[in-house]
Design a protein around this motif. Structure first.
Motif, mmCIF file in Angstrom:
data_model
loop_
_atom_site.group_PDB
_atom_site.id
_atom_site.type_symbol
_atom_site.label_atom_id
_atom_site.label_comp_id
_atom_site.label_asym_id
_atom_site.label_seq_id
_atom_site.Cartn_x
_atom_site.Cartn_y
_atom_site.Cartn_z
ATOM 1 N N SER A 31 0.857 -1.178 0.000
ATOM 2 C CA SER A 31 0.000 0.000 0.000
ATOM 3 C C SER A 31 0.899 1.235 0.000
ATOM 4 O O SER A 31 2.117 1.115 0.104
ATOM 5 C CB SER A 31 -0.896 -0.004 1.230
ATOM 6 O OG SER A 31 -0.108 -0.263 2.354
ATOM 7 N N CYS A 33 1.493 3.380 2.264
ATOM 8 C CA CYS A 33 2.311 3.527 3.460
ATOM 9 C C CYS A 33 3.512 2.593 3.412
ATOM 10 O O CYS A 33 4.624 2.948 3.795
ATOM 11 C CB CYS A 33 1.477 3.309 4.723
ATOM 12 S SG CYS A 33 0.376 1.901 4.638
ATOM 13 N N CYS A 64 -2.609 -2.982 3.010
ATOM 14 C CA CYS A 64 -2.046 -2.604 4.305
ATOM 15 C C CYS A 64 -2.674 -3.447 5.416
ATOM 16 O O CYS A 64 -3.874 -3.626 5.471
ATOM 17 C CB CYS A 64 -2.319 -1.132 4.548
ATOM 18 S SG CYS A 64 -1.713 -0.538 6.112
ATOM 19 N N CYS A 68 1.328 0.159 10.613
ATOM 20 C CA CYS A 68 2.220 1.039 9.861
ATOM 21 C C CYS A 68 3.550 1.267 10.568
ATOM 22 O O CYS A 68 4.534 1.610 9.933
ATOM 23 C CB CYS A 68 1.526 2.368 9.618
ATOM 24 S SG CYS A 68 -0.044 2.139 8.780
ATOM 25 N N CYS A 144 -8.009 -6.896 4.934
ATOM 26 C CA CYS A 144 -6.978 -5.948 4.507
ATOM 27 C C CYS A 144 -5.588 -6.467 4.857
ATOM 28 O O CYS A 144 -5.331 -6.876 5.983
ATOM 29 C CB CYS A 144 -7.187 -4.587 5.169
ATOM 30 S SG CYS A 144 -8.568 -3.694 4.488
ATOM 31 N N TYR A 223 -5.880 8.403 7.090
ATOM 32 C CA TYR A 223 -5.701 7.680 5.822
ATOM 33 C C TYR A 223 -6.436 6.342 5.820
ATOM 34 O O TYR A 223 -5.995 5.372 5.226
ATOM 35 C CB TYR A 223 -4.208 7.466 5.522
ATOM 36 C CG TYR A 223 -3.413 6.856 6.654
ATOM 37 C CD1 TYR A 223 -3.200 5.484 6.700
ATOM 38 C CD2 TYR A 223 -2.899 7.634 7.675
ATOM 39 C CE1 TYR A 223 -2.501 4.908 7.743
ATOM 40 C CE2 TYR A 223 -2.195 7.063 8.724
ATOM 41 C CZ TYR A 223 -1.991 5.712 8.749
ATOM 42 O OH TYR A 223 -1.297 5.153 9.787
ATOM 43 N N THR A 227 -6.489 3.429 2.691
ATOM 44 C CA THR A 227 -6.011 2.085 2.964
ATOM 45 C C THR A 227 -7.061 1.042 2.592
ATOM 46 O O THR A 227 -6.720 0.000 2.028
ATOM 47 C CB THR A 227 -5.656 1.963 4.457
ATOM 48 O OG1 THR A 227 -4.688 2.963 4.737
ATOM 49 C CG2 THR A 227 -5.102 0.606 4.775
ATOM 50 N N SER A 231 -6.442 -1.751 -0.134
ATOM 51 C CA SER A 231 -6.235 -3.097 0.401
ATOM 52 C C SER A 231 -7.370 -4.062 0.092
ATOM 53 O O SER A 231 -7.152 -5.268 0.007
ATOM 54 C CB SER A 231 -6.058 -3.031 1.919
ATOM 55 O OG SER A 231 -5.093 -2.090 2.254
ATOM 56 N N SER A 375 -6.957 6.103 12.319
ATOM 57 C CA SER A 375 -5.536 6.106 11.989
ATOM 58 C C SER A 375 -4.872 6.871 13.117
ATOM 59 O O SER A 375 -5.080 8.062 13.288
ATOM 60 C CB SER A 375 -5.272 6.735 10.635
ATOM 61 O OG SER A 375 -5.741 8.044 10.597
#
Lengths: 644, 224
Positions: A31, A33, A64, A68, A144, A223, A227, A231, A375
């Motif tokens: 993804s 990130c 994702c 992260c 995801c 975000y 994502t 995903s 997030s």
């Protein structure tokens, strides 16, 4: 349903063929990130090492996983050797080569790089032993990071599109009824009951209805929508199709911001695949229901996340909010009844259909059933995307799930709901996360941005930061937002520079209240929230800035000074001198160093480089607290002496 | 249909807004951007607040359709507070130069100031400056970004009376201005000078044709 079963069994057959060779599968997060963390380089390194060593393994790009803090992540699945699927964290290209070599050649799973196993087993502790995994409850993000978002077969394998197939055998009103009973509330921020919105749309006489998926996510630090699209785009498309069927729309638009190029590509590809399979387009799954989905790219204005401005922008007009009513469900895009739903709202729909409204209601709270996706960024150990049941407290989320504050710092505040939300202090850590409790506390659910701040954050500066954002993003239509936020920002600017007057605090409070009541749209109505909450909970910091010209968090540059403690400074050490960009550091008596306050730009470099055994650089506020050391005439900076 | 405004019972027609109903009946509510013929109210000036009984906070009356039995107060302290704040915010970006202003004594802002019992200055707010010229040359007319209150009346009339909108908003946020676009294949100037819908409707003298006396004077002063 029959057509669906055929499509699904074909997909399963294809996957079976693909996996017939029993080759190991390496899943790598790809993804945005993960790419930012270097996933593309890692993938290249894996390809190289496989080629070099003649190893056979399939590399699959996944979206994702939400973790992260540990990107790029790698999951190696090789059932042939008896290992469970193993997840590796922070896999740099070199680490990837090392892991691949020892795993495939030596049969050693490199324990030192393992985050955990993805399944229960006797060999490696599973990831579920970590609260960051076990305390989450994933409905929207269930798949995801585990499936290939570019391959619809992967989604079909997980019973994807089964909900769509099942509702096609129901009456649209029954579908609305299920969503209504589930108590699902809009995840875009305001929390309007989704079932109610759909019902309104159905009641409209005009049958040329439209569904718009709002993926114009713009809050700083948020975000979630990106994502989910990157995903698992098919879960969103399934929700979108169910919504369109329920409200009687044959046209749907996904409004994604152009700054999300990967999300745009992913969703476009997903739509194409679904159309090829007969899951979208004409006569979906052999039924009478047709739906055309298009992607519309937003051009970067934050305000276009507001539904009326979004619609204006799709119509090719200037993205300015309109007065409601009429609401978009009555008169929206091109005057047609329009249902605007957030990505997370729509992605919640397929699981609700599959497992039922009562199941959904059993998660979360009475008033806010289901899960919330945040997030979490800022001063928190395990940053990333978290999906939790509504009603979980902030304390559980920040300290238990996300590991608390790093570097032994103290928690100070949490900003929820982005620039429209508020800053909540420690006293509110036991507030349950749901629409009503957060609004009561002065923050709001928002779309899911959460910034955690430690003791080094200055709340006046934080309020100024968010105001700067909303002020810049004001469309300029109504008086309160256009001019009012400018005044708020100017006052906050003054205060952080130590030029604030005592009456400024009163003006700030009054004006913020008036902007909240007087503005036309949601942006203006919520823009003062960071100011109002920080005034309410951190008044002492404002007073310190205004009355004592002091920044308690030692953050506001104009109100701090650095100095070197001559007792602690080491004779002859020159480290700080080289780090100073403006030649403000000179040699004082005894070959020790001192800072020329006139030249110092307060960058903090000297403090960062001063060796820990001396730790001689200090930061103080107000600046007058720094002891003044006279600069000897022979120690003048080169530039200054040159000018003379 | 009957509504009660400040204790007075009014007979009003269905489908109009509270603001229109009040204005028709001689009850003044401050407003800058209201245009009767607009399909959807622009609702940008935020001056026409009223308090409806049963509603938690004041509402803009231009966006409020009349309902039978509605009880409305136009002068509660909360309504006045919002109106005064909005007015002062407008004035903080609109320095008043009554002597050289082309609208002269016909100024809507002066009328509102008098009605609200406030001065023409922005206090307690400071004056806000933008990095823009006092006058922007639109060819045959001048536009003053400081006099403009962005009510969008000019944009609306240009669109509806000409069929071809030549005026539009440009820039964003605090920098928003009205911009003018000319069709190079048409003699826009002649058409515009004959039309004058925008300059006639501007409540604050922000758009003026060059041939008006006042502007000529300003023009001379600038070139001198």
């Amino acid at each position: 349903m029959k057509r669906y079963q055929e499509i699904k069994s074909e997909a399963l057959k294809r996957l079976e063929q693909e996996r017939a060779d029993n080759a190991p599968i390496i899943r790598i997060t790809m993804s945005t990130c993960a790419r930012a963390a270097g996933a593309e380089e890692t993938r290249k390194a894996i390809e190289e090492v496989l080629e070099e060593r003649g190893l056979t393994a399939k590399i699959v790009n996944v979206g994702c996983l939400g973790h992260c803090y540990a990107e790029p992540l790698l999951i190696i699945d090789n059932p042939a050797v008896g290992f469970p699927p193993i997840c590796y964290y922070e896999v740099t290209p070199n680490k990837a080569k090392l892991i691949c070599r020892s795993y495939f050649e030596d049969g050693d799973p490199s324990f030192e790089y393992v985050l955990g196993a993805m399944e229960e087993n006797d060999l490696i502790p599973p990831v579920t032993t970590f609260p960051r995994f076990s305390m989450e409850q994933r409905i929207v993000m269930e798949h995801c990071g585990l499936i290939d978002p570019w391959n619809i077969d992967h989604y079909l394998e997980k019973d994807g599109y089964a909900s769509l197939a099942s509702i096609l055998e129901m009456q649209p009103d029954e579908v609305v009824e299920i969503i209504d009973r589930s108590g699902l509330r809009g995840r875009g921020g305001a929390g309007f009951p989704t079932g109610k919105k759909w019902r309104f749309a159905r009641l409209q006489e005009n049958t040329k209805r439209v569904v718009i998926c709002n993926a114009d996510e713009g809050d700083p630090g948020a975000y979630m929508d990106r994502t989910i699209i990157e995903s698992n785009p098919h879960q969103l498309l399934e929700g979108l199709a169910i919504c369109a069927y329920a409200v009687g729309a044959d046209e749907a638009i996904i409004y994604v911001r152009a700054e999300y190029p990967l999300a745009v590509q992913t969703i476009r590809h997903a739509i194409k695949q679904a159309e090829e399979y007969g899951i979208l387009g004409e006569n979906i799954l052999g039924s009478d229901f047709s739906l055309h989905v298009t992607v519309f790219q937003g051009s970067g204005a934050f305000v276009c996340g507001e539904e009326t401005a979004l619609i204006q922008s799709v119509e090719g007009k200037r993205g300015m909010p309109q007065h409601r009513p009429p609401y978009p469900v009555e008169k929206g895009l091109w005057g047609r009844p329009t249902v605007v739903n957030n990505v997370k709202t729509l992605a919640s729909v397929p699981p609700i259909i599959r497992k039922g409204a009562d199941w959904f209601r059993s998660i979360g709270t009475e008033g806010s059933p289901g899960t919330a996706i945040f997030s979490i960024v800022g001063n928190v150990k395990h940053a990333g995307l978290v999906e939790i049941a509504m009603g979980t407290t902030l304390r559980t989320l920040i300290f238990d799930i996300c590991g608390g504050i790093p570097n032994k710092k103290k928690f100070k505040a949490v900003q929820i709901g982005g620039p429209s939300g508020g800053c909540l202090p420690e006293d509110f850590l036991d507030t349950p996360i749901d629409f009503d409790s957060l609004t009561k506390a002065g923050a709001m659910m928002g779309s899911g941005g959460m910034v955690v701040m430690d003791e080094d954050s200055c709340m006046v500066d934080v309020a100024r930061y968010f105001l700067e954002f909303t002020q810049k993003e004001s469309c300029g239509k109504c008086t309160f937002c256009r001019i009012g936020t400018k005044h708020l920002l100017n006052i906050l600017d003054r205060i952080t520079k130590g030029e604030g007057k005592e009456e400024d605090l009163e003006i700030l409070q009054q004006l913020a209240e008036d902007i909240k009541k007087g503005s036309l749209c949601g942006l203006g109505k919520t823009a003062p929230n960071p100011v109002l909450t920080s005034l309410k909970y951190f008044m002492d910091e404002y007073i310190a800035h205004v009355k004592e010209k002091r920044c308690p968090a030692l953050k506001c540059r104009a109100l701090i000074a650095y100095y070197i403690d001559l007792e602690k400074c080491a004779r002859g050490c020159e480290v700080c001198v080289g780090s100073c960009p403006v030649e403000a550091i000179f040699t004082a008596k005894g070959r020790k160093k001192a800072i020329d306050q006139e030249l110092c730009v307060k960058c903090g470099e000297c403090m960062a480089v001063c060796p820990p055994e001396y730790d001689a650089v200090f930061k103080v506020s107000p600046p007058e607290l720094a002891p003044i050391v006279e600069r000897p005439p022979d120690q003048q900076p080169k530039k200054a002496s040159g000018e003379k | 249909m009957k509504i009660t405004v400040d204790g007075k019972v009014l007979e009003v027609e269905e489908g109009i807004s509270v603001l229109e109903a009040c204005l028709q009946n001689g009850i003044f509510i401050p407003n800058l951007c209201f245009l009767k013929e607009r399909e959807r109210p622009h609702a940008s000036c935020r001056l026409c607040f009223v308090q409806v009984e049963g509603m938690p906070t004041p509402t803009t009356s231009c966006t409020l359709p009349v309902k039978d039995g509605m009880v409305i107060h136009t002068n509660t302290p909360e309504v006045r507070r919002l109106q005064k704040t909005a007015f002062k915010l407008i004035m903080s970006g609109h320095p008043c130069h009554a002597k050289t202003c082309p609208v002269g004594k016909n100024c809507t802002l002066m009328k509102i100031a008098k009605f609200l019992g406030v001065g023409l200055g922005p206090k307690p707010y400071e004056r806000l400056d933008r990095e823009m010229p006092d006058l922007i040359d639109f060819g045959f007319m001048y536009y003053s970004p400081y006099r403009c209150v962005l009510c969008a009346k000019c944009i609306h009339v240009c669109k509806t009376q000409n069929g071809k909108p030549l005026l539009t908003f440009a820039r964003r946020g605090f920098e928003t201005i009205v911009a003018f676009f000319q069709d190079p294949l048409e003699n826009t100037e002649e058409k515009c000078i004959n039309c004058r819908a925008c300059t006639n409707i501007c409540p604050t003298g922000a758009l003026v044709l060059k041939d008006t006396e006042n502007v000529e004077r300003e023009d001379e002063a600038q070139t001198a």
